[in-house]
Design a protein around this motif. Structure first.
Motif, short mmCIF file in Angstrom:
data_model
loop_
_atom_site.label_atom_id
_atom_site.label_comp_id
_atom_site.label_asym_id
_atom_site.label_seq_id
_atom_site.Cartn_x
_atom_site.Cartn_y
_atom_site.Cartn_z
N VAL A 25 -4.62 -51.29 -28.20
CA VAL A 25 -4.50 -49.84 -28.07
C VAL A 25 -4.63 -49.38 -26.63
N GLY A 26 -5.42 -50.08 -25.83
CA GLY A 26 -5.62 -49.69 -24.44
C GLY A 26 -4.35 -49.71 -23.61
N GLN A 27 -3.35 -50.40 -24.08
CA GLN A 27 -2.08 -50.49 -23.36
C GLN A 27 -1.13 -49.34 -23.70
N LEU A 28 -1.49 -48.55 -24.69
CA LEU A 28 -0.63 -47.46 -25.15
C LEU A 28 -0.90 -46.17 -24.41
N SER A 29 0.16 -45.45 -24.11
CA SER A 29 0.03 -44.14 -23.48
C SER A 29 1.06 -43.23 -24.12
N LEU A 30 0.69 -41.99 -24.32
CA LEU A 30 1.59 -41.02 -24.93
C LEU A 30 2.10 -40.09 -23.83
N PHE A 31 3.34 -40.27 -23.44
CA PHE A 31 3.99 -39.48 -22.39
C PHE A 31 3.27 -39.59 -21.04
N GLY A 32 2.51 -40.65 -20.82
CA GLY A 32 1.75 -40.80 -19.59
C GLY A 32 0.65 -39.77 -19.45
N LEU A 33 0.37 -39.07 -20.53
CA LEU A 33 -0.58 -37.95 -20.49
C LEU A 33 -1.78 -38.17 -21.41
N GLY A 34 -1.57 -38.90 -22.50
CA GLY A 34 -2.63 -39.07 -23.48
C GLY A 34 -2.89 -40.53 -23.78
N TRP A 35 -4.15 -40.84 -24.04
CA TRP A 35 -4.56 -42.19 -24.37
C TRP A 35 -5.32 -42.18 -25.67
N CYS A 36 -5.30 -43.32 -26.34
CA CYS A 36 -6.00 -43.45 -27.62
C CYS A 36 -7.31 -44.19 -27.38
N LEU A 143 -5.72 -27.34 -15.81
CA LEU A 143 -4.61 -27.33 -16.76
C LEU A 143 -4.11 -28.74 -17.06
N LEU A 144 -3.97 -29.56 -16.04
CA LEU A 144 -3.55 -30.94 -16.26
C LEU A 144 -4.61 -31.69 -17.08
N THR A 145 -5.88 -31.47 -16.76
CA THR A 145 -6.96 -32.14 -17.49
C THR A 145 -6.99 -31.67 -18.94
N LEU A 146 -6.83 -30.39 -19.18
CA LEU A 146 -6.80 -29.88 -20.56
C LEU A 146 -5.60 -30.40 -21.32
N ALA A 147 -4.47 -30.58 -20.64
CA ALA A 147 -3.29 -31.18 -21.29
C ALA A 147 -3.60 -32.62 -21.68
N VAL A 149 -6.54 -33.87 -22.23
CA VAL A 149 -7.53 -33.80 -23.33
C VAL A 149 -6.81 -33.52 -24.65
N GLY A 150 -5.94 -32.53 -24.67
CA GLY A 150 -5.26 -32.14 -25.91
C GLY A 150 -4.39 -33.25 -26.48
N VAL A 151 -3.59 -33.88 -25.63
CA VAL A 151 -2.71 -34.96 -26.11
C VAL A 151 -3.55 -36.15 -26.57
N SER A 152 -4.61 -36.46 -25.84
CA SER A 152 -5.46 -37.58 -26.22
C SER A 152 -6.21 -37.31 -27.52
N ILE A 153 -6.62 -36.06 -27.74
CA ILE A 153 -7.28 -35.71 -29.01
C ILE A 153 -6.33 -35.97 -30.17
N LEU A 154 -5.09 -35.52 -30.04
CA LEU A 154 -4.11 -35.74 -31.11
C LEU A 154 -3.86 -37.23 -31.33
#
Length: 175
Positions: A25-36, A143-147, A149-154
């Motif tokens: 999972v550590g290798q996965l990134s969602l749009f370069g913005l979110g991590w699991c 704003l970048l940090t909140l983005a 946070v939001g993508v990573s939460i999802l």
């Protein structure tokens, strides 16, 4: 189940969550913005009767294992300890009218969708806000940090929900 059996089971869970996080999972990134952060499932899905001191130690241990693996200098440990500290407060906040049974676990099938989603989203959100703002070290780019946070939460919440649905048993009562 004996104390030794519980200990072995929790050690296996620790290794499984840590291994899945580091190697897959550590290798996965969602749009370069979110991590699991799948490893949060280890702390989130501990038995309800786990003492707070043990939760804090387990959270620190898991966070430290992630910090060593990713060379993040204590970020994961700090956020995981915060998560372990806040977990009993959130459980108290969400206590059902009749209270928890001794056998209750954090399980979407047992506790219900609404309870589980509030529990999961609240704790994952608190963890991610702490982690990403500690990582940034300031409030320069909110704003970048909140983005992030939001993508990573999802991303994290969806992964943990899938883990619940696939690997946690449905307990049926006999009537």
């Amino acid at each position: 189940m004996s104390v030794l059996g519980v200990l072995v089971r929790q050690l296996l869970r620790f290794g499984l969550y840590a291994g899945m996080q580091v190697f897959i999972v550590g290798q996965l990134s969602l749009f370069g913005l979110g991590w699991c952060f799948l490893y949060l499932g280890f702390v989130l899905f501990l038995p309800l009767g786990t003492p707070i001191v043990l939760q804090l130690l387990l959270g620190f241990g898991m966070g430290l294992a992630m910090d060593i693996s990713y060379d993040t200098g204590g970020l994961h440990a700090a956020a995981a300890v915060l998560l372990a500290y806040l977990r009993p407060w959130v459980l108290r906040l969400l206590t059902p009218r009749d209270g928890y049974d001794a056998q209750d676990t954090v399980n979407v099938h047992q506790m219900g969708w609404q309870w589980f989603m509030v529990y999961l989203l609240l704790l994952v959100s608190l963890h991610h806000v702490a982690y990403f703002f500690l990582e940034l070290g300031s409030f320069q780019h909110p704003l970048l940090t909140l983005a992030r946070v939001g993508v990573s939460i999802l991303f994290t919440s969806t992964a943990l929900l899938i883990v619940q649905l696939l690997f946690f048993p449905v307990r049926r009562t006999r009537s």
